[in-house]
Structure formats: C-alpha cells, structure tokens
Design a protein around this motif. Sequence first.
Motif, PDB file in Angstrom:
ATOM      1  N   GLU A   1      42.827  -1.974 -18.209  1.00 54.93           N
ATOM      2  CA  GLU A   1      42.576  -3.512 -17.350  1.00 54.93           C
ATOM      3  C   GLU A   1      41.011  -3.690 -17.276  1.00 54.93           C
ATOM      4  O   GLU A   1      40.649  -4.732 -17.866  1.00 54.93           O
ATOM      5  CB  GLU A   1      42.925  -2.896 -15.218  1.00 54.93           C
ATOM      6  N   GLU A   2      40.410  -3.150 -17.812  1.00 52.54           N
ATOM      7  CA  GLU A   2      38.884  -3.024 -17.082  1.00 52.54           C
ATOM      8  C   GLU A   2      38.680  -2.981 -19.128  1.00 52.54           C
ATOM      9  O   GLU A   2      36.902  -3.015 -19.427  1.00 52.54           O
ATOM     10  CB  GLU A   2      38.839  -1.614 -16.772  1.00 52.54           C
ATOM     11  N   TYR A   3      38.657  -1.467 -19.778  1.00 57.53           N
ATOM     12  CA  TYR A   3      37.778  -1.335 -21.006  1.00 57.53           C
ATOM     13  C   TYR A   3      38.521  -1.892 -22.304  1.00 57.53           C
ATOM     14  O   TYR A   3      38.102  -1.941 -23.027  1.00 57.53           O
ATOM     15  CB  TYR A   3      37.576   0.059 -21.291  1.00 57.53           C
ATOM     16  N   LYS A   4      39.908  -2.016 -22.813  1.00 58.20           N
ATOM     17  CA  LYS A   4      40.594  -2.875 -23.540  1.00 58.20           C
ATOM     18  C   LYS A   4      39.580  -3.704 -24.032  1.00 58.20           C
ATOM     19  O   LYS A   4      40.163  -4.231 -25.389  1.00 58.20           O
ATOM     20  CB  LYS A   4      41.590  -2.045 -24.124  1.00 58.20           C
ATOM     21  N   ASN A   5      40.343  -4.983 -23.185  1.00 54.06           N
ATOM     22  CA  ASN A   5      39.263  -6.283 -23.515  1.00 54.06           C
ATOM     23  C   ASN A   5      37.795  -6.176 -23.523  1.00 54.06           C
ATOM     24  O   ASN A   5      37.531  -7.237 -24.030  1.00 54.06           O
ATOM     25  CB  ASN A   5      39.624  -7.186 -22.170  1.00 54.06           C
ATOM     26  N   LYS A   6      36.790  -5.528 -23.771  1.00 59.19           N
ATOM     27  CA  LYS A   6      35.948  -5.559 -24.186  1.00 59.19           C
ATOM     28  C   LYS A   6      35.714  -4.992 -25.059  1.00 59.19           C
ATOM     29  O   LYS A   6      35.622  -3.756 -25.497  1.00 59.19           O
ATOM     30  CB  LYS A   6      34.695  -4.793 -22.609  1.00 59.19           C
ATOM     31  N   GLU A   7      34.868  -5.978 -25.897  1.00 59.17           N
ATOM     32  CA  GLU A   7      33.880  -5.567 -27.482  1.00 59.17           C
ATOM     33  C   GLU A   7      33.362  -3.552 -27.864  1.00 59.17           C
ATOM     34  O   GLU A   7      33.895  -2.937 -28.174  1.00 59.17           O
ATOM     35  CB  GLU A   7      33.588  -6.610 -28.022  1.00 59.17           C
ATOM     36  N   GLU A   8      32.529  -3.644 -26.614  1.00 55.88           N
ATOM     37  CA  GLU A   8      31.541  -2.568 -26.495  1.00 55.88           C
ATOM     38  C   GLU A   8      32.473  -1.508 -26.454  1.00 55.88           C
ATOM     39  O   GLU A   8      32.016  -0.417 -27.044  1.00 55.88           O
ATOM     40  CB  GLU A   8      29.979  -2.726 -25.556  1.00 55.88           C
ATOM     41  N   THR A   9      33.352  -1.079 -25.754  1.00 57.56           N
ATOM     42  CA  THR A   9      34.853   0.082 -25.228  1.00 57.56           C
ATOM     43  C   THR A   9      36.427  -0.204 -26.094  1.00 57.56           C
ATOM     44  O   THR A   9      36.647   0.740 -25.679  1.00 57.56           O
ATOM     45  CB  THR A   9      34.412  -0.130 -23.404  1.00 57.56           C
ATOM     46  N   ARG A  10      35.827  -1.516 -26.563  1.00 55.33           N
ATOM     47  CA  ARG A  10      37.711  -1.504 -27.224  1.00 55.33           C
ATOM     48  C   ARG A  10      38.284  -0.206 -27.116  1.00 55.33           C
ATOM     49  O   ARG A  10      39.548   0.687 -27.483  1.00 55.33           O
ATOM     50  CB  ARG A  10      37.750  -2.441 -27.716  1.00 55.33           C
ATOM     51  N   LEU A  11      37.374   0.158 -29.398  1.00 49.94           N
ATOM     52  CA  LEU A  11      37.661   1.698 -29.544  1.00 49.94           C
ATOM     53  C   LEU A  11      37.548   3.061 -28.758  1.00 49.94           C
ATOM     54  O   LEU A  11      38.986   3.693 -29.162  1.00 49.94           O
ATOM     55  CB  LEU A  11      37.063   1.834 -30.428  1.00 49.94           C
ATOM     56  N   ILE A  12      37.504   2.781 -28.275  1.00 57.82           N
ATOM     57  CA  ILE A  12      37.118   3.819 -27.602  1.00 57.82           C
ATOM     58  C   ILE A  12      38.017   4.142 -26.358  1.00 57.82           C
ATOM     59  O   ILE A  12      39.152   5.367 -26.135  1.00 57.82           O
ATOM     60  CB  ILE A  12      36.044   4.084 -26.152  1.00 57.82           C
ATOM     61  N   ALA A  13      38.214   3.631 -26.079  1.00 56.59           N
ATOM     62  CA  ALA A  13      39.953   3.035 -24.744  1.00 56.59           C
ATOM     63  C   ALA A  13      41.137   3.221 -25.238  1.00 56.59           C
ATOM     64  O   ALA A  13      41.970   3.948 -24.794  1.00 56.59           O
ATOM     65  CB  ALA A  13      39.498   2.067 -24.076  1.00 56.59           C
ATOM     66  N   ILE A  14      41.550   3.031 -26.809  1.00 56.90           N
ATOM     67  CA  ILE A  14      42.379   2.541 -27.388  1.00 56.90           C
ATOM     68  C   ILE A  14      42.480   4.620 -28.406  1.00 56.90           C
ATOM     69  O   ILE A  14      43.653   5.385 -27.426  1.00 56.90           O
ATOM     70  CB  ILE A  14      41.661   2.244 -28.307  1.00 56.90           C
ATOM     71  N   HIS A  15      41.325   4.943 -29.035  1.00 57.94           N
ATOM     72  CA  HIS A  15      41.446   6.559 -29.693  1.00 57.94           C
ATOM     73  C   HIS A  15      41.052   7.647 -28.498  1.00 57.94           C
ATOM     74  O   HIS A  15      41.547   8.714 -29.165  1.00 57.94           O
ATOM     75  CB  HIS A  15      40.732   6.353 -30.377  1.00 57.94           C
ATOM     76  N   GLY A  16      39.541   7.539 -27.308  1.00 62.63           N
ATOM     77  CA  GLY A  16      39.476   8.337 -26.962  1.00 62.63           C
ATOM     78  C   GLY A  16      40.412   8.519 -25.578  1.00 62.63           C
ATOM     79  O   GLY A  16      39.393   9.399 -24.747  1.00 62.63           O
ATOM     80  N   ASN A  17      41.103   8.032 -25.391  1.00 59.11           N
ATOM     81  CA  ASN A  17      41.682   8.145 -23.752  1.00 59.11           C
ATOM     82  C   ASN A  17      41.973   9.699 -23.837  1.00 59.11           C
ATOM     83  O   ASN A  17      42.673  10.003 -22.158  1.00 59.11           O
ATOM     84  CB  ASN A  17      43.305   7.325 -24.160  1.00 59.11           C
ATOM     85  N   ARG A  18      42.356  10.343 -24.580  1.00 60.69           N
ATOM     86  CA  ARG A  18      42.706  11.881 -23.914  1.00 60.69           C
ATOM     87  C   ARG A  18      41.936  12.550 -24.016  1.00 60.69           C
ATOM     88  O   ARG A  18      42.007  13.594 -23.006  1.00 60.69           O
ATOM     89  CB  ARG A  18      43.865  12.656 -25.393  1.00 60.69           C
ATOM     90  N   PHE A  19      40.509  12.207 -24.372  1.00 64.52           N
ATOM     91  CA  PHE A  19      38.805  12.661 -24.274  1.00 64.52           C
ATOM     92  C   PHE A  19      38.669  12.699 -23.797  1.00 64.52           C
ATOM     93  O   PHE A  19      38.712  13.447 -22.235  1.00 64.52           O
ATOM     94  CB  PHE A  19      38.512  12.119 -26.152  1.00 64.52           C
ATOM     95  N   ILE A  20      38.882  11.153 -23.075  1.00 67.85           N
ATOM     96  CA  ILE A  20      38.605  11.006 -21.589  1.00 67.85           C
ATOM     97  C   ILE A  20      39.293  11.384 -20.667  1.00 67.85           C
ATOM     98  O   ILE A  20      38.532  11.828 -19.460  1.00 67.85           O
ATOM     99  CB  ILE A  20      38.540   9.703 -21.737  1.00 67.85           C
ATOM    100  N   LEU A  21      40.386  11.660 -20.985  1.00 71.99           N
ATOM    101  CA  LEU A  21      41.118  11.986 -19.682  1.00 71.99           C
ATOM    102  C   LEU A  21      41.049  13.771 -19.743  1.00 71.99           C
ATOM    103  O   LEU A  21      40.601  13.815 -17.798  1.00 71.99           O
ATOM    104  CB  LEU A  21      42.602  12.584 -19.908  1.00 71.99           C
TER     105      LEU A  21
ATOM    106  N   LYS B   1      43.709   1.997 -16.046  1.00 67.78           N
ATOM    107  CA  LYS B   1      41.971   1.566 -15.866  1.00 67.78           C
ATOM    108  C   LYS B   1      41.631   1.130 -17.361  1.00 67.78           C
ATOM    109  O   LYS B   1      40.640   0.064 -17.306  1.00 67.78           O
ATOM    110  CB  LYS B   1      41.480   2.654 -15.083  1.00 67.78           C
ATOM    111  N   LEU B   2      41.799   2.230 -18.387  1.00 66.05           N
ATOM    112  CA  LEU B   2      41.559   1.509 -19.466  1.00 66.05           C
ATOM    113  C   LEU B   2      42.104   0.518 -20.648  1.00 66.05           C
ATOM    114  O   LEU B   2      41.486  -0.929 -21.289  1.00 66.05           O
ATOM    115  CB  LEU B   2      41.992   3.249 -20.665  1.00 66.05           C
TER     116      LEU B   2
END
Length: 582
Positions: A481-501, A478-479
Amino acid sequence: MPIPIAIRQIKTQLFRKYADIPPTDYIGRNDNAEDKDVAMDSRRLAALAIEMETGETDPETLIGSVTDGAGDKGLDAIYIDESHKKIILVQSKWRSDGSGSINLSETSKFANSLREIISGDLTHSPFFKDANSRVKAKLSDIDSALNTIGYTVHAIMITTAKKHIKKENLSPIKPLLDEATTSDTSLFYFREITQGDIYNYFTKEISRKEITLTIELHNWGCITEPYKAYYGTTSASSIAEWYQEYGNDLFSQNIRSFKGSSDVNQGIINTLKEEPGNFFLYNNGIKLLCSKTTRTAKNSNNHTYTSIELKDVSIVNGAQTTGAIGKFYQDPNNSENEALVFVEVIDLTGMTESAAATITKLSNTQNRIEGKDFASLDPTQCRIAQQLALEKEPVTYIYKTGEASPQETDALYCTLDEAIPALACEQDDIKLVTLAKGNVGALTADTTKAPYKKLFNSGTSGITLYNSVQVMRYIEAKLEEEYKNKEETRLIAIHGNRFILHLVLQSIKEELQKKNSTLSEQILSTEKLHSLVDKFLPKYVQKTRDTFYKLYPKGIASYAFRNQSKCTEMQNAILGTIDQPA
C-alpha cells in the motif's frame, strides 16, 4: 554467395517445425524478399531456442512465444516454463553465411532488457513503455513469476554463426552473471547456442535409433480403453541392462535425461543397496511409451507373469530411477541386491501425433510431491495445530496440502506455507532469511534435519508462529500500500520484503515471546501488533533502501536480498546506525 550446406539444412528443419511463424511486422511493408526471409528464419530460430531449453514441442506454443519485430527491446522470444519455474528470454540472430557472431550492440540491447526485467516491477517500467504489443503482453506474466519463489531467469543467445560470442562483446552481460555467481541462490543463467549446437540437436532428432525391448512383467494387468496399456513389476537388474546398452537414448522423448550425481539419485542408490526388498514400496517406478506392443502367448491365461515385446521405446517418466539403477548395477558386487520396479507401458497405436508429448508433459508435472508435503507426517506440526486450537481465541493451523482454509472471514487461521518464511525470518540466522526469499523449498527439503528442524522442533511455539505470520501479513500489506507505488522504495519493497520482515521480527521478538505477562502465550491483538510493527517498519524500509544503494550502487536488488553475505553486511550497517524507538 551460396548458402553453406549446414545453414541450408538448418533452415529446412526450422521451416518443417515452424512453417506457420507469423510475418506480423512485414505485412504491408515493402521490405525486400531477402530481408523478410531472414526475419522469418530468425523468428523460427528463437522458437527453437525455447524448444531446446524446455523440451516443449508443440509448434503453436513455441510460435506463440516469439516477440521479435519492431519494438522488441532485444527480446525475440519470451516463455514462462511453469513446470520448471523458468523465465526464458531469447535473442536470436540468423547468419545466412554462418560467419561472424553476435556483436556488442546486440548484446548490449539484450542486456539492457535483462537488467530491467530482473531489477524491478515491469508493469510500471518506463523502459518497456515503447515495447511492441507482444512483449507488453508477456510483462505481467514475467512480473508474476519473478515475485514467485523458485523462478529463475534463463537468458539465451542463439545464432547460426559458427563462432562463439567474443569475450568483449559479452561484457554487458558479464555483470549480471557475476551477481548470480556470488549469490547463495542463483537467479540468472546464460546460455549461448551456436550453429554446431543447432546442427547437433537436429542430427540427434533425426538419427535417434529405434529401441526394441522385451520386458518381463510380473503380477501384470492390462487396460484396453481408451488405449492399450500394461502395468506390473520387473526386475531392477533388467532395467540396468537397458540403460547399459542404450544409455540416454532411452529418454529421447523425456523432458530430462539422467542427471548423474544428485541427492535424489543417491537416495535411489542407497535404497537399492540397503533395502532392495522395499524398493517397490519407496519408488514411483517408470513409464514407457512405445509404438507397438506384442505379448507372447506363453502364460496368457494368468496374470502372474508375461513377456511383451515393445517397439520404438522411450522412457518418459523415471529417467532418474533408470539411470540410478543402471549406475548401481555397474558394480558386479551389487548383482545380489535384486529389487522390483513398478512399470507402466503405454501403446501409442492409434493415438494422435501430439499424444506422446502430452503424456510426457503431464506425467512430469501433475501431482508433484514437495519436501514440505512430508511435514504432515511430523508430530511437531500436529502439536502446533493442537496448541493453537486450544487458545482462548482458537486458531486453525493448516499444515496438510489440500486442506481448505476456513470459510468464515473472521476466523483465525494460518498455513504451513505462511509459517515457513515467517519462522525463517524470525530466526537469528540470516541464511534462513535469504532462503526464505530465494529458495524457500530448501527450508523443508528434508524434514529430518536442518534447516527444517531449526524452524520446527520441540521448542517451536505455536503462539510465536502465529504472531510471526500476523506480522508478515501486516508488513506485506503495508509494503504493497505505501512503498511499492513509490519509485524510491519500490524495488526494496518488492525484493527486500523478507529482509525487512527479519529486521522487524528481531526488534519485537521480546514482545512476541514475553513470559509472565499479559502477553504470555497470548495471540497478539491487531492493535498491539500494528503498534509494534509501526514503530520500526518505516525506519527499516528507509534504512534498507539507503544502505543498499550506498553499499551496492550498481547492485541488483533481486540478487542482493538472496545473498547471505550481502544481507549480513546490510544488516550490520543498519543495526549499527538506526535509532531504536523508545
């Protein structure tokens, strides 16, 4: 102005090493000869920085790392050291008179590129849109390394100036260092190399004394093709004598010298102290290269014992073993703790000049054993595998390195590599989450104690493990497909994936571990799992983004999500404000 003798000697050595450095940007231009000469020397200096940092000696490889020229964005060399998981970024400045240092403008340009690299997705970065082709060609490799657990960024500024960079001129880089020093796991390292460092490096290369040793091998053997090599055991006390006489000169061709105090080296010393008779069984031994071997005629007709003279010796694998042995036997009281060490001796006679470098490199990189490899000996792993295999829908749990995944696309399976971060994020302890992001190897470094035992113990449920892995897979998809391609959430999806999990797993833990229900000891269906995750994931992604930028408006995401205190602060802020789904 005459060139100082030290600069002239450095220039000579650089040309000897990297004579074939390409002029690239200067072909067809009318720049004067002096400017072109300085540019070529600066590029050779950048290649040297890579050599000094990694031990790589192949000229073609080092020259290939050079990116200097128009549009280099302050990056004069880029090298991915896969063996030691380093991303090495270099800025080089040739000072023909050896005066001055690196100025504020130069460090600012370098720091801007460093910040961009450690901050996000380089393949979509507008910052590097106008970079030269050599820099662009390396961006995808940098991006891949940054998204691989264990890689660190090493920034090097190298100059032929005598003086160190002024404190005020380092101000653009200081915030990056400050972020690194407050992290639980350091990601960024900075090194300054000046004229004195370069000169000492070349002096050490030239002045390395030839070491001649006589080694006594027991239960020895010999290989004659394709090149001559001997193997057998020798006494640890004789190796200690080598180290006490020659020290780190023994490792002149090794990629590492003796590191001194470390957990591994203390383990070697403990074995010598407590189980010297078993040292041969526990230790991998050492490998030596030499220019010539001469075996004595004595006992030449049997393989019980032989004596061999070795010319121009270097230990290329086993520096830590050698140093730890030398340190242990410095204490006379330990002389009675005799141990045997396995030794390989390779005679370089007739080999090409690059053979020694190749043997050294591959001896230190092939077939490495990691902490998680020892998990295969843990009965808990076998129990989990058996439990999952007996489910109504059997799940194959792969916990041994080298085992193949099921070939059927519809087969249920998961691996130990997936289970480690998934279970770490399923725990309440935020420290485990930061380790899962920044230093996953630490979670399994020692399978006899925490943190490994917090993840894998008698209470670890195979069902919870597999369900957590399923959640992790779905969130990653999901990160992507839906968040890494958006500028406002790209860095969070990349680096915060374990925190969000972690946030999601904590919120659905009751469902994952529900007892006395239809889900009791059951694998979650795809529909059920997606339904559970979709209740929380969008809100946690948005809240994580908002909270990160509110708490750390100038923060670097790749640091923050490896930092225990920052993740704790963010989690408290998020859980204190988020609306829980019904």
